[in-house]
Motif scaffolding. Structure first.
Motif, PDB file in Angstrom:
ATOM      1  N   TYR A 170      39.667  42.690  30.440  1.00  0.00           N
ATOM      2  CA  TYR A 170      40.520  43.839  30.720  1.00  0.00           C
ATOM      3  C   TYR A 170      40.903  43.842  32.199  1.00  0.00           C
ATOM      4  CZ  TYR A 170      42.141  48.415  29.040  1.00  0.00           C
ATOM      5  OH  TYR A 170      42.908  49.465  28.598  1.00  0.00           O
ATOM      6  N   THR A 171      42.035  44.419  32.521  1.00  0.00           N
ATOM      7  CA  THR A 171      42.433  44.482  33.923  1.00  0.00           C
ATOM      8  C   THR A 171      41.390  45.284  34.730  1.00  0.00           C
ATOM      9  OG1 THR A 171      44.199  45.081  35.453  1.00  0.00           O
ATOM     10  CG2 THR A 171      43.980  46.486  33.534  1.00  0.00           C
ATOM     11  N   ASN A 172      41.118  44.842  35.939  1.00  0.00           N
ATOM     12  CA  ASN A 172      40.152  45.503  36.836  1.00  0.00           C
ATOM     13  C   ASN A 172      38.685  45.223  36.506  1.00  0.00           C
ATOM     14  OD1 ASN A 172      40.949  46.860  39.102  1.00  0.00           O
ATOM     15  ND2 ASN A 172      41.717  48.605  37.957  1.00  0.00           N
ATOM     16  N   SER A 223      26.409  41.518  39.175  1.00  0.00           N
ATOM     17  CA  SER A 223      27.438  42.092  40.027  1.00  0.00           C
ATOM     18  C   SER A 223      28.077  40.917  40.746  1.00  0.00           C
ATOM     19  CB  SER A 223      26.812  43.051  41.040  1.00  0.00           C
ATOM     20  OG  SER A 223      27.754  43.292  42.060  1.00  0.00           O
ATOM     21  N   SER A 224      29.398  40.867  40.717  1.00  0.00           N
ATOM     22  CA  SER A 224      30.061  39.739  41.381  1.00  0.00           C
ATOM     23  C   SER A 224      29.834  39.800  42.889  1.00  0.00           C
ATOM     24  CB  SER A 224      31.557  39.726  41.061  1.00  0.00           C
ATOM     25  OG  SER A 224      32.158  40.852  41.626  1.00  0.00           O
ATOM     26  N   GLN A 225      29.296  40.936  43.350  1.00  0.00           N
ATOM     27  CA  GLN A 225      29.041  41.074  44.785  1.00  0.00           C
ATOM     28  C   GLN A 225      27.617  40.645  45.163  1.00  0.00           C
ATOM     29  OE1 GLN A 225      30.073  45.182  45.276  1.00  0.00           O
ATOM     30  NE2 GLN A 225      32.264  44.772  45.146  1.00  0.00           N
ATOM     31  N   GLU A 245      46.516  43.100  39.168  1.00  0.00           N
ATOM     32  CA  GLU A 245      46.574  42.465  40.479  1.00  0.00           C
ATOM     33  C   GLU A 245      46.899  40.976  40.298  1.00  0.00           C
ATOM     34  OE1 GLU A 245      46.786  43.615  43.229  1.00  0.00           O
ATOM     35  OE2 GLU A 245      46.277  42.025  44.636  1.00  0.00           O
ATOM     36  N   THR A 246      46.326  40.369  39.255  1.00  0.00           N
ATOM     37  CA  THR A 246      46.560  38.942  39.014  1.00  0.00           C
ATOM     38  C   THR A 246      47.594  38.757  37.911  1.00  0.00           C
ATOM     39  OG1 THR A 246      44.226  38.574  39.480  1.00  0.00           O
ATOM     40  CG2 THR A 246      45.405  36.769  38.399  1.00  0.00           C
ATOM     41  N   LEU A 247      48.650  38.001  38.199  1.00  0.00           N
ATOM     42  CA  LEU A 247      49.638  37.713  37.146  1.00  0.00           C
ATOM     43  C   LEU A 247      49.783  36.222  36.905  1.00  0.00           C
ATOM     44  CD1 LEU A 247      52.519  40.280  37.746  1.00  0.00           C
ATOM     45  CD2 LEU A 247      50.556  40.458  36.269  1.00  0.00           C
TER      46      LEU A 247
HETATM   47  N1  GTP Z   1      31.097  47.723  42.693  1.00  0.00           N
HETATM   48  C1  GTP Z   1      31.624  46.599  42.245  1.00  0.00           C
HETATM   49  N2  GTP Z   1      32.945  46.406  42.324  1.00  0.00           N
HETATM   50  C2  GTP Z   1      33.447  45.250  41.841  1.00  0.00           C
HETATM   51  C3  GTP Z   1      32.633  44.237  41.275  1.00  0.00           C
HETATM   52  N3  GTP Z   1      33.432  43.220  40.877  1.00  0.00           N
HETATM   53  C4  GTP Z   1      34.691  43.574  41.194  1.00  0.00           C
HETATM   54  N4  GTP Z   1      34.715  44.792  41.780  1.00  0.00           N
HETATM   55  C5  GTP Z   1      35.891  45.543  42.245  1.00  0.00           C
HETATM   56  O1  GTP Z   1      36.715  45.832  41.134  1.00  0.00           O
HETATM   57  C6  GTP Z   1      38.103  45.831  41.507  1.00  0.00           C
HETATM   58  C7  GTP Z   1      38.892  44.939  40.578  1.00  0.00           C
HETATM   59  O2  GTP Z   1      38.442  43.601  40.761  1.00  0.00           O
HETATM   60  P1  GTP Z   1      39.353  42.336  40.422  1.00  0.00           P
HETATM   61  O3  GTP Z   1      38.500  41.145  40.666  1.00  0.00           O
HETATM   62  O4  GTP Z   1      40.668  42.413  41.116  1.00  0.00           O
HETATM   63  O5  GTP Z   1      39.581  42.576  38.867  1.00  0.00           O
HETATM   64  P2  GTP Z   1      40.437  41.669  37.866  1.00  0.00           P
HETATM   65  O6  GTP Z   1      39.687  41.630  36.591  1.00  0.00           O
HETATM   66  O7  GTP Z   1      40.765  40.354  38.485  1.00  0.00           O
HETATM   67  O8  GTP Z   1      41.744  42.568  37.686  1.00  0.00           O
HETATM   68  P3  GTP Z   1      43.256  42.103  37.285  1.00  0.00           P
HETATM   69  O9  GTP Z   1      43.653  40.971  38.179  1.00  0.00           O
HETATM   70  O10 GTP Z   1      44.046  43.332  37.512  1.00  0.00           O
HETATM   71  O11 GTP Z   1      43.205  41.708  35.847  1.00  0.00           O
HETATM   72  C8  GTP Z   1      38.137  45.386  42.963  1.00  0.00           C
HETATM   73  O12 GTP Z   1      38.259  46.537  43.767  1.00  0.00           O
HETATM   74  C9  GTP Z   1      36.775  44.717  43.178  1.00  0.00           C
HETATM   75  O13 GTP Z   1      36.320  44.799  44.508  1.00  0.00           O
HETATM   76  C10 GTP Z   1      31.214  44.473  41.213  1.00  0.00           C
HETATM   77  O14 GTP Z   1      30.435  43.662  40.735  1.00  0.00           O
HETATM   78  N5  GTP Z   1      30.784  45.660  41.712  1.00  0.00           N
END
Ligand code: GTP
Ligand code: MG
Length: 459
Positions: free
Chosen positions: A241-243, A378-380, A266-268
């Motif tokens: 899902y997005t985000n 957590s990706s962080q 954000e990613t296309l």
């Molecule tokens: N707290 C927290 N925030 C995270 C984590 N992983 C990603 N985020 C935040 O979530 C938001 C969305 O992350 P993205 O990596 O852009 O998500 P995405 O799945 O690539 O989204 P799209 O490109 O829109 O599909 C950003 O603000 C990130 O910093 C995590 O493990 N913990």
């Protein structure tokens, strides 16, 4: 070293998208009976109406939050919003006359100049609603298309989005086949006195669409060539899902710095990076996110970008478990994979954003992963990402087989394929050829053996 980090070559001759020029023209026609729509510098002031049949108040609130996020992402300001239960959609106006007038009055009272409905409206429903409300109306698909257009930064994604957007706008030009416009006899570009202004606009728009589709075909060709050029190396796609945090995870796994932000879509573009720097070739791809009711025409237009998912050897489903609706997001992701014909590919579940959880719902996570391997992280968290990377690579390794093949020096083409697709563990030269101990996917080794046999060469 990075494999395939180069973007698909951009075609110089491909026309750039027009930055909303067509939308301005179509909107002029679509809303000409209302106040002239000039796009304010800071976007429109919008009243958001979330309509649906779901009765759970928390889900309804989450859906309202999603559409308001999308409206903000398209650059507009949300002046007010409301949630309406829609038990019996009205065929001509979706909402019914009375409701529509009520909503429009509330929208005007809070200073809104535009109405956004979280629903799909047919072109005629949209026109009828605009007439009743006395202001421009935009539906969910229109909003999503605008967000895509705003975030499309490469030629390829802009062409893809613009095709979808023009196909959406075309039947919404007032006057085409519905009411007769003032005739445009003598106007430059028109086909004489028989052609109305809106027909002229529709014809010009068709010309632009044809031009864009030609450009899209060129992109598709070069994308296909690029994918074929990668051979049969293992490919892992990050989907979700997005985000959900796909790009953040991609960055953490590959030490990249792709744009990851708290905003939808954000990613296309699909980006691929090498996951392991030595040994086996494993490519990791970040892909465009999904959303509830993602417009069908966007899926069609992004077909070649999404092919990356279909052709992956392993899908990593990334889920933001801190979102109240994570389970329905996961269900939507699964449905999208089915629609893309990617539902039989091996998968790994990553429940992301563990740092935002107060309590871990282990039983739910285990049930949601449906017997597939899963990990909460957590990706962080660099340590957790490192462990996850090792696990991914070990899954890839387990799917590999080893075999010894004799390849004569004369089979140059097969030899080239071997060095492209396999890991050569040992090479023993003989008078007529090489005895190679190879590691690769079973199907690749089988195919090589067949091809060596077919060319009537000794094994
Ligand atoms: N707290 C927290 N925030 C995270 C984590 N992983 C990603 N985020 C935040 O979530 C938001 C969305 O992350 P993205 O990596 O852009 O998500 P995405 O799945 O690539 O989204 P799209 O490109 O829109 O599909 C950003 O603000 C990130 O910093 C995590 O493990 N913990
Ligand atoms: Mg992303």
């Amino acid at each position: 070293m990075r494999f395939y980090s180069m973007p698909v070559p951009e075609h110089e001759e491909v026309p750039l998208a027009d930055d909303g020029e067509w939308e301005r023209l179509v909107n002029e026609w679509r809303t000409r009976s209302h106040a002239p729509q000039t796009q304010p510098e800071n976007g429109n002031t919008v009243y958001v109406l979330s309509v649906g049949r779901v009765s759970d108040p928390l889900i309804r609130q989450a859906q309202l939050n999603e559409i308001t996020e999308l409206v903000r992402a398209q650059g507009d300001t949300v002046a007010g919003h409301e949630i309406r239960m829609l038990t019996k959609p009205h065929p001509r106006t979706l909402l019914g006359k009375g409701t529509c007038r009520e909503v429009a009055a509330r929208a005007r009272a809070c200073g809104a100049t535009m109405l956004v409905l979280d629903a799909e409206l047919s072109p005629s429903q949209m026109r009828n609603l605009e007439d009743l409300a006395g202001m421009p109306v935009c539906d969910r698909e229109g909003v999503i298309l605008n967000v895509f257009l705003k975030h499309a930064s490469t030629r390829r994604s802009r062409v893809q989005v613009e095709i979808a957007r023009l196909e959406y706008l075309r039947p919404r030009i007032r006057g085409v086949g519905i009411d007769m416009d003032q005739q445009m006899g003598g106007v430059a570009g028109s086909r004489g006195p028989g052609e109305t202004a809106s027909e002229l606009l529709a014809r010009q728009l068709d010309g632009r669409l044809a031009e864009l589709k030609k450009a899209q075909l060129k992109f598709q060709k070069s994308e296909l060539q690029q994918r074929q050029g990668r051979g049969h190396c293992r490919r892992i796609a990050l989907v979700g899902y997005t985000n959900a945090g796909k790009t953040s995870l991609m960055n953490a796994l590959t030490a990249e710095s792709l744009s990851a932000r708290q905003r939808p879509f954000e990613t296309l573009d699909t980006t691929s990076r090498s996951l392991s720097r030595h040994g086996q070739r494993v490519l990791l791809s970040d892909t465009v996110g999904f959303i509830r009711r993602l417009p069908e025409r966007l899926l069609a237009s992004f077909e070649s970008t999404l092919a990356e998912i279909r052709e992956a050897s392993l899908l990593t489903l990334v889920v933001d478990v801190s979102d109240y609706e994570w389970q329905s997001h996961l269900e939507i992701t699964r449905q999208m994979l089915e629609r893309l014909g990617a539902d039989s590919i091996d998968r790994f579940y990553v429940f992301n954003k563990a740092d935002l959880l107060d309590e871990v719902p282990w039983a739910l996570l285990s049930k949601a992963s449906q017997g597939h391997p899963f990990r909460l992280l957590s990706s962080q968290d660099p340590a957790a990402v490192k462990e996850f990377k090792e696990e991914l690579l070990s899954i890839v390794r387990k799917a590999l087989d080893t075999r010894t093949l004799f390849v004569p020096y004369s089979a140059a083409a097969i030899m080239a394929r071997i060095y492209r697709d396999c890991r050569v563990l040992q090479s023993q030269p003989t008078a007529r050829g090489l005895r190679l101990n190879l590691q690769a996917e079973t199907r690749i080794l089988k195919q090589l053996k067949e091809d060596l046999k077919c060319s009537k060469l000794p094994d």
